[in-house]
Design an enzyme around this catalytic site. Sequence first.
Site, PDB file in Angstrom:
ATOM      1  N   GLY A   1      -1.376   2.691  10.442  1.00 22.21           N
ATOM      2  CA  GLY A   1      -0.766   2.707   9.117  1.00 22.21           C
ATOM      3  C   GLY A   1      -1.126   3.950   8.332  1.00 22.21           C
TER       4      GLY A   1
ATOM      5  N   GLY B   1      -0.936  -3.284  11.257  1.00 17.19           N
ATOM      6  CA  GLY B   1      -1.240  -4.715  11.146  1.00 17.19           C
ATOM      7  C   GLY B   1      -2.051  -5.216  12.320  1.00 17.19           C
TER       8      GLY B   1
ATOM      9  N   ARG C   1       5.892   7.342  19.062  1.00 19.33           N
ATOM     10  CA  ARG C   1       5.783   6.015  19.678  1.00 19.33           C
ATOM     11  C   ARG C   1       6.461   5.975  21.043  1.00 19.33           C
ATOM     12  NH1 ARG C   1       6.362   1.887  14.624  1.00 19.33           N
ATOM     13  NH2 ARG C   1       4.145   1.876  14.129  1.00 19.33           N
TER      14      ARG C   1
ATOM     15  N   LYS D   1      -5.120  -2.417  -2.142  1.00 20.78           N
ATOM     16  CA  LYS D   1      -5.509  -3.771  -2.551  1.00 20.78           C
ATOM     17  C   LYS D   1      -6.603  -4.395  -1.700  1.00 20.78           C
ATOM     18  CE  LYS D   1      -1.057  -4.908  -4.477  1.00 20.78           C
ATOM     19  NZ  LYS D   1       0.228  -5.548  -4.229  1.00 20.78           N
TER      20      LYS D   1
HETATM   21  P1  AMP Z   1      -2.979  -0.131   1.847  1.00 24.42           P
HETATM   22  O1  AMP Z   1      -1.594  -0.388   2.354  1.00 24.42           O
HETATM   23  O2  AMP Z   1      -3.585  -1.271   1.125  1.00 24.42           O
HETATM   24  O3  AMP Z   1      -3.880   0.489   2.891  1.00 24.42           O
HETATM   25  O4  AMP Z   1      -2.797   0.966   0.700  1.00 24.42           O
HETATM   26  C1  AMP Z   1      -2.340   2.265   0.947  1.00 24.42           C
HETATM   27  C2  AMP Z   1      -1.846   2.833  -0.362  1.00 24.42           C
HETATM   28  O5  AMP Z   1      -2.901   2.787  -1.299  1.00 24.42           O
HETATM   29  C3  AMP Z   1      -1.411   4.264  -0.285  1.00 24.42           C
HETATM   30  O6  AMP Z   1      -0.033   4.331  -0.495  1.00 24.42           O
HETATM   31  C4  AMP Z   1      -2.171   4.927  -1.426  1.00 24.42           C
HETATM   32  O7  AMP Z   1      -1.359   5.771  -2.219  1.00 24.42           O
HETATM   33  C5  AMP Z   1      -2.610   3.750  -2.260  1.00 24.42           C
HETATM   34  N1  AMP Z   1      -3.782   4.044  -3.067  1.00 24.42           N
HETATM   35  C6  AMP Z   1      -4.985   4.483  -2.664  1.00 24.42           C
HETATM   36  N2  AMP Z   1      -5.787   4.706  -3.708  1.00 24.42           N
HETATM   37  C7  AMP Z   1      -5.081   4.389  -4.814  1.00 24.42           C
HETATM   38  C8  AMP Z   1      -5.381   4.405  -6.212  1.00 24.42           C
HETATM   39  N3  AMP Z   1      -6.572   4.800  -6.646  1.00 24.42           N
HETATM   40  N4  AMP Z   1      -4.407   3.993  -7.071  1.00 24.42           N
HETATM   41  C9  AMP Z   1      -3.217   3.588  -6.601  1.00 24.42           C
HETATM   42  N5  AMP Z   1      -2.881   3.563  -5.300  1.00 24.42           N
HETATM   43  C10 AMP Z   1      -3.807   3.950  -4.423  1.00 24.42           C
END
Ligand code: AMP
Length: 402
Positions: free
Chosen positions: A359, A382, A41, A202
């Site tokens: 991210g 974000g 960064r 999520k």
């Molecule tokens: P996000 O912050 O919503 O982009 O989520 C990123 C996180 O999702 C990472 O830490 C991944 O380990 C997690 N992730 C991706 N696929 C899965 C899964 N099938 N089960 C649990 N965690 C997951």
Amino acid sequence: MKYNIKSIDDLSIEEVKHKRALIRVDFNVPIQNGKVINDLRIRSSISTINKLLELETKIILISHLGRPKGKRNPEFSLKPVYEELKKLLPKTNIYFIETIEELKNKSNQIQPKEIILFENIRFYEGEEKNDLEFAKQLAECGDFYVNDAFGSAHRAHASTEGVARFLKPAVAGYLIKKEIDYLSKAISNPEHPYIAIIGGAKISGKIDVIENLLKITDKLLIGGAMMFTFYRAMGYSTGKSLVEEDKIELAKHLLEKGKNKIILPVDCVVSNEFDPKIMKHGALKEVSFDSIPEDGIGLDIGSKTIEKFKQELQNAKLVVWNGPMGVFEIPETAKGTIEIAKYLAEITKKGCITIIGGGDSASAIEQAGLQNSVSHVSTGGGASLEFLEGKELPGIVILDKK
Ligand code: AMP
């Protein structure tokens, strides 16, 4: 939404030479035992700093680090960043200033081609509150304002938004300019076929981006744990996979809306055990999406899905990717994410524009060593998500228009 903002290249020599540039940078870097462990960064803003040094500007750098919540806390000091900056710019006089009063004095004393790095701006309560009195005090320390902190541009804070109300000209640095140039390609007049890949844990954090991308893309490929909420919405059982029960209805609605656009995985990698705290899984096997065992926890997309996604992507002219395809932090369940990353590098060579949201997707592409093989890796998680949602970023819309 169209950003047509000025950058440092649009300023006249009279506006910059021997003037004080107040530059908001994003030096929110990881620090361990008082040392910067990843200086990406800092390096990302060096071209902006160098350009202004060349133009004989006096430079004042403002950044935050972590979340000290308005209180002075040595744990979040920018001192280690100061040490790093001196290494990156060995021929330049750089001063480290700790209080706003000192900053007001020193900013009137420094010479052209010298730099002040100000202590963590979030040591002041007024920063995150976007207190306009505080913003005015900051504005007094410069003759013009440059925002180069893309990672903070989605927040209206005193140093990212408030200050630009009082200090003009207010323009973008090269880092923000590059982010806007690329991310704009993904939302206004995008090239087609345009494919988005959305993953991560999520749906909840990505509803707005999915809704917006459904309007402008040709296909939307879904991976990550959110696929299980979609499966449930279609009536399939998903064993013990991560599902957002309260988002199943919403997933139904999205499937309805994106009838011919949303492409879900056809298989996945499951384990009978997974401890997310220590990132440990049990035995892995690949199963079809409609036969996930009762005790199965889905952790990655399967090999048939990887092939299917590659087929979907092969003729794309533009791809945007946000969120990993599985638990990419563990090598055994990183395959889906890494294979998609590699394929994006391949289609980039054929002329496709590939844009990676910040991210986790940025970490994944770095993990694969492919950060220079795609068109653009955003520096803001974000901020890039909000940009793709079609929202206006307060730190950018406040800048001077061309
Ligand atoms: P996000 O912050 O919503 O982009 O989520 C990123 C996180 O999702 C990472 O830490 C991944 O380990 C997690 N992730 C991706 N696929 C899965 C899964 N099938 N089960 C649990 N965690 C997951």
